[in-house]
Write a protein that holds these residues in place. Sequence first.
Motif, PDB file in Angstrom:
ATOM      1  N   PHE A 145       0.818  -1.214   0.000  1.00  0.00           N
ATOM      2  CA  PHE A 145       0.000   0.000   0.000  1.00  0.00           C
ATOM      3  C   PHE A 145       0.854   1.267   0.000  1.00  0.00           C
ATOM      4  N   ARG A 146       2.019   1.224   0.622  1.00  0.00           N
ATOM      5  CA  ARG A 146       2.916   2.388   0.563  1.00  0.00           C
ATOM      6  C   ARG A 146       3.297   2.659  -0.891  1.00  0.00           C
ATOM      7  N   ALA A 147       3.684   1.621  -1.624  1.00  0.00           N
ATOM      8  CA  ALA A 147       4.059   1.788  -3.032  1.00  0.00           C
ATOM      9  C   ALA A 147       2.874   2.294  -3.850  1.00  0.00           C
ATOM     10  N   GLN A 148       1.693   1.756  -3.574  1.00  0.00           N
ATOM     11  CA  GLN A 148       0.484   2.170  -4.304  1.00  0.00           C
ATOM     12  C   GLN A 148       0.165   3.650  -4.057  1.00  0.00           C
ATOM     13  N   PRO A 172      -2.756  15.708   3.173  1.00  0.00           N
ATOM     14  CA  PRO A 172      -3.536  16.863   3.624  1.00  0.00           C
ATOM     15  C   PRO A 172      -4.790  17.098   2.775  1.00  0.00           C
ATOM     16  N   ASP A 173      -5.902  17.311   3.467  1.00  0.00           N
ATOM     17  CA  ASP A 173      -7.188  17.648   2.847  1.00  0.00           C
ATOM     18  C   ASP A 173      -7.732  16.578   1.908  1.00  0.00           C
ATOM     19  N   GLN A 174      -7.317  15.329   2.101  1.00  0.00           N
ATOM     20  CA  GLN A 174      -7.784  14.277   1.203  1.00  0.00           C
ATOM     21  C   GLN A 174      -7.754  12.918   1.919  1.00  0.00           C
ATOM     22  N   ASP A 175      -8.822  12.150   1.737  1.00  0.00           N
ATOM     23  CA  ASP A 175      -8.846  10.779   2.227  1.00  0.00           C
ATOM     24  C   ASP A 175      -8.302   9.864   1.137  1.00  0.00           C
ATOM     25  N   VAL A 176      -7.627   8.835   1.550  1.00  0.00           N
ATOM     26  CA  VAL A 176      -7.086   7.854   0.614  1.00  0.00           C
ATOM     27  C   VAL A 176      -7.826   6.547   0.844  1.00  0.00           C
ATOM     28  N   THR A 177      -8.320   5.952  -0.230  1.00  0.00           N
ATOM     29  CA  THR A 177      -9.034   4.680  -0.127  1.00  0.00           C
ATOM     30  C   THR A 177      -8.116   3.551  -0.571  1.00  0.00           C
ATOM     31  N   LEU A 178      -8.018   2.542   0.290  1.00  0.00           N
ATOM     32  CA  LEU A 178      -7.235   1.348  -0.018  1.00  0.00           C
ATOM     33  C   LEU A 178      -8.195   0.204  -0.288  1.00  0.00           C
ATOM     34  N   GLU A 179      -7.917  -0.569  -1.317  1.00  0.00           N
ATOM     35  CA  GLU A 179      -8.764  -1.708  -1.679  1.00  0.00           C
ATOM     36  C   GLU A 179      -7.911  -2.958  -1.821  1.00  0.00           C
ATOM     37  N   ASP A 195       6.243  10.434  -4.372  1.00  0.00           N
ATOM     38  CA  ASP A 195       7.221   9.835  -3.460  1.00  0.00           C
ATOM     39  C   ASP A 195       7.253  10.586  -2.136  1.00  0.00           C
ATOM     40  N   GLY A 196       7.467   9.839  -1.066  1.00  0.00           N
ATOM     41  CA  GLY A 196       7.579  10.434   0.260  1.00  0.00           C
ATOM     42  C   GLY A 196       6.251  10.667   0.956  1.00  0.00           C
ATOM     43  N   THR A 197       5.145  10.365   0.285  1.00  0.00           N
ATOM     44  CA  THR A 197       3.818  10.578   0.864  1.00  0.00           C
ATOM     45  C   THR A 197       3.641   9.810   2.165  1.00  0.00           C
ATOM     46  N   CYS A 198       4.176   8.623   2.231  1.00  0.00           N
ATOM     47  CA  CYS A 198       3.986   7.748   3.401  1.00  0.00           C
ATOM     48  C   CYS A 198       5.268   7.561   4.197  1.00  0.00           C
ATOM     49  N   SER A 199       6.187   8.523   4.121  1.00  0.00           N
ATOM     50  CA  SER A 199       7.489   8.293   4.741  1.00  0.00           C
ATOM     51  C   SER A 199       7.573   8.684   6.214  1.00  0.00           C
ATOM     52  N   GLY A 200       6.724   9.559   6.689  1.00  0.00           N
ATOM     53  CA  GLY A 200       6.802   9.992   8.083  1.00  0.00           C
ATOM     54  C   GLY A 200       6.219   8.976   9.041  1.00  0.00           C
ATOM     55  N   PRO A 201       6.536   9.099  10.341  1.00  0.00           N
ATOM     56  CA  PRO A 201       6.023   8.145  11.333  1.00  0.00           C
ATOM     57  C   PRO A 201       4.499   8.161  11.477  1.00  0.00           C
ATOM     58  N   LEU A 258      -1.138   4.199   7.991  1.00  0.00           N
ATOM     59  CA  LEU A 258      -1.171   3.170   6.956  1.00  0.00           C
ATOM     60  C   LEU A 258      -1.146   1.771   7.568  1.00  0.00           C
ATOM     61  N   SER A 259      -0.360   1.586   8.616  1.00  0.00           N
ATOM     62  CA  SER A 259      -0.293   0.287   9.307  1.00  0.00           C
ATOM     63  C   SER A 259      -1.645  -0.087   9.909  1.00  0.00           C
ATOM     64  N   LYS A 260      -2.294   0.874  10.533  1.00  0.00           N
ATOM     65  CA  LYS A 260      -3.619   0.616  11.113  1.00  0.00           C
ATOM     66  C   LYS A 260      -4.635   0.261  10.035  1.00  0.00           C
ATOM     67  N   ALA A 261      -4.550   0.931   8.887  1.00  0.00           N
ATOM     68  CA  ALA A 261      -5.447   0.618   7.782  1.00  0.00           C
ATOM     69  C   ALA A 261      -5.192  -0.795   7.256  1.00  0.00           C
ATOM     70  N   CYS A 262      -3.917  -1.186   7.178  1.00  0.00           N
ATOM     71  CA  CYS A 262      -3.564  -2.545   6.738  1.00  0.00           C
ATOM     72  C   CYS A 262      -4.144  -3.580   7.699  1.00  0.00           C
ATOM     73  N   GLU A 263      -4.054  -3.311   8.987  1.00  0.00           N
ATOM     74  CA  GLU A 263      -4.603  -4.221  10.000  1.00  0.00           C
ATOM     75  C   GLU A 263      -6.118  -4.361   9.835  1.00  0.00           C
ATOM     76  N   ARG A 264      -6.806  -3.249   9.593  1.00  0.00           N
ATOM     77  CA  ARG A 264      -8.266  -3.310   9.391  1.00  0.00           C
ATOM     78  C   ARG A 264      -8.619  -4.128   8.152  1.00  0.00           C
ATOM     79  N   ILE A 265      -7.877  -3.898   7.072  1.00  0.00           N
ATOM     80  CA  ILE A 265      -8.137  -4.659   5.845  1.00  0.00           C
ATOM     81  C   ILE A 265      -7.914  -6.151   6.085  1.00  0.00           C
TER      82      ILE A 265
END
Length: 194
Positions: free
Chosen positions: A84-87, A132-139, A94-100, A106-113
């Motif tokens: 999901f980080r790569a996606q 910022p200002d946007q939700d990301v949907t993971l499928e 790049d770098g969108t998911c790099s901070g703690p 993202l980890s919590k979302a992976c656990e829910r999925i």
Amino acid sequence: AAADALAHEYLSRHKGDLGSIINATAFRQRHVAVVDIGHCSASAVVVRYWLEEGVEGVQMKVITAAAEVGAGAGALDEVLLAHFRAQVEEKYGDGTCSGPKATSRLSKACERIKKMLSTIDSSKVSVDGLIPDQDVTLELSRGQLENMAARVCLRIKELMARVVTACHFEEGVALDVLEIVGGGTRIPCVAEAV
């Protein structure tokens, strides 16, 4: 130590009926495999329980035990996180998911999925605050999860093969019970691998 703990836990959970079950068998013994799929590793133990004349209670002996470090549910969490980080980074930069904070979300979302896919065939999870200002949907579908888990499941199958082979059962003797425990067993393809 872990093998003994699994063997004792099984005995304590089934203490009430294990003696009568053993008495009813032709060999007056019971062979049980207990498999624990934890976060960091998978472990398996085969235990022989029996009743002995003149000795009170059910006796037990660990026949064989083995573990596979890195074949737990945490290995699958890492695969999902990388996927999901790569996606997300491909779509949003790049770098969108790099901070703690982003990694934690993202980890919590992976656990829910992962939890949702243990009961349904496909899942969508919305992650807020990742961008910022946007939700990301993971499928993800259960089939995709199974493909990602294939390496972990193969290691669990190999662990089981090693444990069963190491038992060296006499002819006519086999495992009577297989009990799986641990959080990783909720994942259908992992439970199937056992």
